[in-house]
Design an enzyme around this catalytic site. Sequence first.
Site, PDB file in Angstrom:
ATOM      1  N   HIS A  76     -56.921  -0.988 -10.415  1.00  0.00           N
ATOM      2  CA  HIS A  76     -58.043  -1.991  -9.155  1.00  0.00           C
ATOM      3  C   HIS A  76     -57.121  -1.627  -8.359  1.00  0.00           C
ATOM      4  O   HIS A  76     -56.368  -0.751  -8.401  1.00  0.00           O
ATOM      5  CB  HIS A  76     -57.722  -3.285  -9.543  1.00  0.00           C
ATOM      6  CG  HIS A  76     -58.545  -3.658 -11.407  1.00  0.00           C
ATOM      7  ND1 HIS A  76     -58.861  -5.149 -10.570  1.00  0.00           N
ATOM      8  CD2 HIS A  76     -59.227  -3.778 -11.674  1.00  0.00           C
ATOM      9  CE1 HIS A  76     -59.775  -5.389 -11.745  1.00  0.00           C
ATOM     10  NE2 HIS A  76     -59.599  -4.172 -12.672  1.00  0.00           N
ATOM     11  N   GLU A  78     -56.942  -3.117  -5.162  1.00  0.00           N
ATOM     12  CA  GLU A  78     -55.282  -3.383  -5.059  1.00  0.00           C
ATOM     13  C   GLU A  78     -54.228  -2.866  -5.365  1.00  0.00           C
ATOM     14  O   GLU A  78     -53.406  -2.877  -4.797  1.00  0.00           O
ATOM     15  CB  GLU A  78     -55.663  -5.064  -5.477  1.00  0.00           C
ATOM     16  CG  GLU A  78     -57.163  -5.489  -4.241  1.00  0.00           C
ATOM     17  CD  GLU A  78     -58.339  -5.420  -5.258  1.00  0.00           C
ATOM     18  OE1 GLU A  78     -58.670  -6.732  -4.881  1.00  0.00           O
ATOM     19  OE2 GLU A  78     -58.218  -5.143  -5.994  1.00  0.00           O
ATOM     20  N   ARG A  82     -51.018  -1.002  -3.770  1.00  0.00           N
ATOM     21  CA  ARG A  82     -49.878  -1.534  -3.010  1.00  0.00           C
ATOM     22  C   ARG A  82     -48.717  -0.457  -3.953  1.00  0.00           C
ATOM     23  O   ARG A  82     -48.020  -0.248  -3.544  1.00  0.00           O
ATOM     24  CB  ARG A  82     -49.614  -2.194  -3.270  1.00  0.00           C
ATOM     25  CG  ARG A  82     -48.542  -3.775  -4.408  1.00  0.00           C
ATOM     26  CD  ARG A  82     -47.527  -3.471  -5.237  1.00  0.00           C
ATOM     27  NE  ARG A  82     -46.481  -3.908  -5.802  1.00  0.00           N
ATOM     28  CZ  ARG A  82     -45.716  -3.409  -6.698  1.00  0.00           C
ATOM     29  NH1 ARG A  82     -45.769  -2.449  -7.805  1.00  0.00           N
ATOM     30  NH2 ARG A  82     -44.114  -3.468  -6.363  1.00  0.00           N
ATOM     31  N   ARG A  83     -49.038   0.269  -5.002  1.00  0.00           N
ATOM     32  CA  ARG A  83     -48.008   1.184  -5.675  1.00  0.00           C
ATOM     33  C   ARG A  83     -47.958   2.339  -5.226  1.00  0.00           C
ATOM     34  O   ARG A  83     -47.028   3.148  -4.912  1.00  0.00           O
ATOM     35  CB  ARG A  83     -48.631   1.694  -7.386  1.00  0.00           C
ATOM     36  CG  ARG A  83     -48.831   0.209  -8.261  1.00  0.00           C
ATOM     37  CD  ARG A  83     -49.389   0.594  -9.626  1.00  0.00           C
ATOM     38  NE  ARG A  83     -48.109   1.108 -10.058  1.00  0.00           N
ATOM     39  CZ  ARG A  83     -47.722   0.989 -10.942  1.00  0.00           C
ATOM     40  NH1 ARG A  83     -47.117  -0.331 -10.673  1.00  0.00           N
ATOM     41  NH2 ARG A  83     -46.064   1.603 -11.229  1.00  0.00           N
ATOM     42  N   CYS A 291     -56.077 -10.103  -9.292  1.00  0.00           N
ATOM     43  CA  CYS A 291     -55.469  -8.997  -8.343  1.00  0.00           C
ATOM     44  C   CYS A 291     -55.283 -10.508  -7.405  1.00  0.00           C
ATOM     45  O   CYS A 291     -54.793 -10.406  -6.958  1.00  0.00           O
ATOM     46  CB  CYS A 291     -56.998  -8.449  -7.624  1.00  0.00           C
ATOM     47  SG  CYS A 291     -56.653  -6.380  -8.107  1.00  0.00           S
ATOM     48  N   LYS A 294     -52.110 -11.820  -8.710  1.00  0.00           N
ATOM     49  CA  LYS A 294     -50.921 -10.230  -8.100  1.00  0.00           C
ATOM     50  C   LYS A 294     -50.518 -10.460  -6.418  1.00  0.00           C
ATOM     51  O   LYS A 294     -49.988 -10.617  -6.243  1.00  0.00           O
ATOM     52  CB  LYS A 294     -51.336  -9.045  -8.539  1.00  0.00           C
ATOM     53  CG  LYS A 294     -51.366  -9.228  -9.816  1.00  0.00           C
ATOM     54  CD  LYS A 294     -51.909  -7.242 -10.491  1.00  0.00           C
ATOM     55  CE  LYS A 294     -51.476  -7.022 -11.697  1.00  0.00           C
ATOM     56  NZ  LYS A 294     -51.531  -5.505 -11.927  1.00  0.00           N
ATOM     57  N   ARG A 297     -48.170 -13.584  -5.932  1.00  0.00           N
ATOM     58  CA  ARG A 297     -47.520 -13.104  -6.973  1.00  0.00           C
ATOM     59  C   ARG A 297     -46.433 -13.029  -5.733  1.00  0.00           C
ATOM     60  O   ARG A 297     -45.294 -13.175  -5.035  1.00  0.00           O
ATOM     61  CB  ARG A 297     -47.560 -12.485  -7.941  1.00  0.00           C
ATOM     62  CG  ARG A 297     -45.813 -12.086  -8.260  1.00  0.00           C
ATOM     63  CD  ARG A 297     -45.977 -11.370  -9.601  1.00  0.00           C
ATOM     64  NE  ARG A 297     -44.844 -10.249  -9.235  1.00  0.00           N
ATOM     65  CZ  ARG A 297     -45.212 -10.000 -11.060  1.00  0.00           C
ATOM     66  NH1 ARG A 297     -45.236  -9.499 -11.993  1.00  0.00           N
ATOM     67  NH2 ARG A 297     -43.226  -9.379 -11.591  1.00  0.00           N
ATOM     68  N   LYS A 427     -45.502   3.607 -13.987  1.00  0.00           N
ATOM     69  CA  LYS A 427     -44.024   3.392 -14.038  1.00  0.00           C
ATOM     70  C   LYS A 427     -43.061   4.365 -14.275  1.00  0.00           C
ATOM     71  O   LYS A 427     -41.994   4.571 -13.746  1.00  0.00           O
ATOM     72  CB  LYS A 427     -43.994   1.849 -14.992  1.00  0.00           C
ATOM     73  CG  LYS A 427     -44.790   1.006 -14.604  1.00  0.00           C
ATOM     74  CD  LYS A 427     -44.823   0.268 -16.005  1.00  0.00           C
ATOM     75  CE  LYS A 427     -45.185  -0.889 -15.780  1.00  0.00           C
ATOM     76  NZ  LYS A 427     -46.283  -1.051 -16.195  1.00  0.00           N
ATOM     77  N   LYS A 465     -34.127  -3.031 -14.036  1.00  0.00           N
ATOM     78  CA  LYS A 465     -35.375  -3.852 -13.055  1.00  0.00           C
ATOM     79  C   LYS A 465     -34.480  -5.293 -13.268  1.00  0.00           C
ATOM     80  O   LYS A 465     -34.149  -6.276 -12.524  1.00  0.00           O
ATOM     81  CB  LYS A 465     -36.451  -4.143 -13.588  1.00  0.00           C
ATOM     82  CG  LYS A 465     -38.165  -3.216 -13.773  1.00  0.00           C
ATOM     83  CD  LYS A 465     -38.798  -3.028 -14.190  1.00  0.00           C
ATOM     84  CE  LYS A 465     -39.552  -5.004 -14.312  1.00  0.00           C
ATOM     85  NZ  LYS A 465     -40.300  -5.217 -12.760  1.00  0.00           N
TER      86      LYS A 465
END
Length: 497
Positions: A76, A78, A82-83, A291, A294, A297, A427, A465
């Site tokens: 998507h 958004e 962001r990535r 989205c 997210k 978040r 990732k 992480k």
Amino acid sequence: MVDADEIFRLCYERFQRLPRKGKPEPGREWTLLAAVIKTTHRGDAVTKEVVSLGTGTKCIGHAAMSPKGDVLNDSHAEVIARRGCVRYLIQELHQAVVGGNSSVFCQAEERGKWRLRPGVSFIFFTSHTPCGDASIIPFTDSPSDSCPPLLSVREGGRGLKRKAEQQNEGETPKAARLLEQDTAVMMLEGGGDPKRPLPSDASKRDAPSRSHHEEPPEEPAPPPSGQLEMDSRTPSVGDGPHPPAPDIHRTGAKCVVGGQVDPLQPGVGYHSTGLLRVKPGRGEPTQSLSCSDKLARWGVVGFQGALLSHYLQEALYFSAVVVGKCPYSQDVMHRALVSRCSGVSDLPAGFSVRPPALLQSSLESCFSRSETVRRHRHWQGRITPCGAAISWCNVTERPLDVTADGYKYGVTKKHLGTAKARSVLCKLELFHSFLSLVADTDPSALPTSLSPSGTGELRTYWDYKQASQAYQQAWQQLLRHAFPLWPRSDRDLLLFC
């Protein structure tokens, strides 16, 4: 004060300068766009720069997710924007740690930590309200409600002829097409003719990726004319003296398993609001949260993610979220992005509940669903979402990335599973970029969470992480106070290195 129209223009001017690959075909394909804008205040002077831009609407189903981290799960717009911004931040941190020459970061008090330079902030732009809770909007007589409820509600729980959000959220990239972008990208007035039925979407191909605007597979084919019925819930002026019953724009995103469900009642009773939702797929469901969820978040744990939190003394938050011209409700946006997280407390140092300013532009994209309908010609065939996802970010190496179905656009089957097929946003690629940052950091300047004396052996993506302890604490507080039903990641999909 943020000028929403100025932000819109900056983003679309940047989009116009991109090559044609992956852009929608005017009058036949529609797409959504999102971007991150860096603002820098120096005295009375303010500069604004688009640092990341994305288009896209698809996500892959669970079975297509890779334990190697080499597939882009959520495409998507958004998420793409962001990535791409994370790629930009990694580059800025790399410049900071090797020479202190970053326009974004300066050294913080804690060992190995960095913070934003004074006067630097980030704005998030999206050409349409985010999918999920923010798109469950009451119909109004506002001109921005340019997309009418063209969807028939089927009795007996069969759902919509076409989900309203497929037309209202629905300005997203699908099957990739080349285009000559000869037309202007901004319109001061716009939206489709509310009396014209929309042509039906066509599934571009039988692929594992899913669009949150796709109709369920069991739904009937559109009428032979290729047009949708006008929804019986919104009678025309000549249908009688009674005004139409209140109704809402609908979202294709589905409530998460284990919680409240949508009542599916006619009109405003169709959806429950304030719920976590996953992006829909045809057949097999996705595991990608909406989205709206997210963005909510990111308003608590920041948009930098767990990995970059190792290097940052404070989380990064968007100062504003700007939405293009589309069906919009300030109250609904506040509910979806702010109110749901307002009760989160006991966050670790460096984290806070940081609601952004919520703004709407008066300008509409020429690649919105409604504008594509206006410009459509019968010989162009069915109107469809564009299938490609485009990412551009302000980095020196591979700034442009075009993907489809989670892989590089145009990749052949023989290259699947190799580096040639990977998006720079997956990732695995982001993890490798982060590891390069760690490798180039002087051992004496490493954050405590990454120094050999401060942690055990860190090897996998999951390890790094989880070692970001402050971020994980903030995430747990968000789960506890706001989103207890947020689906947990499958650890087996995060053990790559």
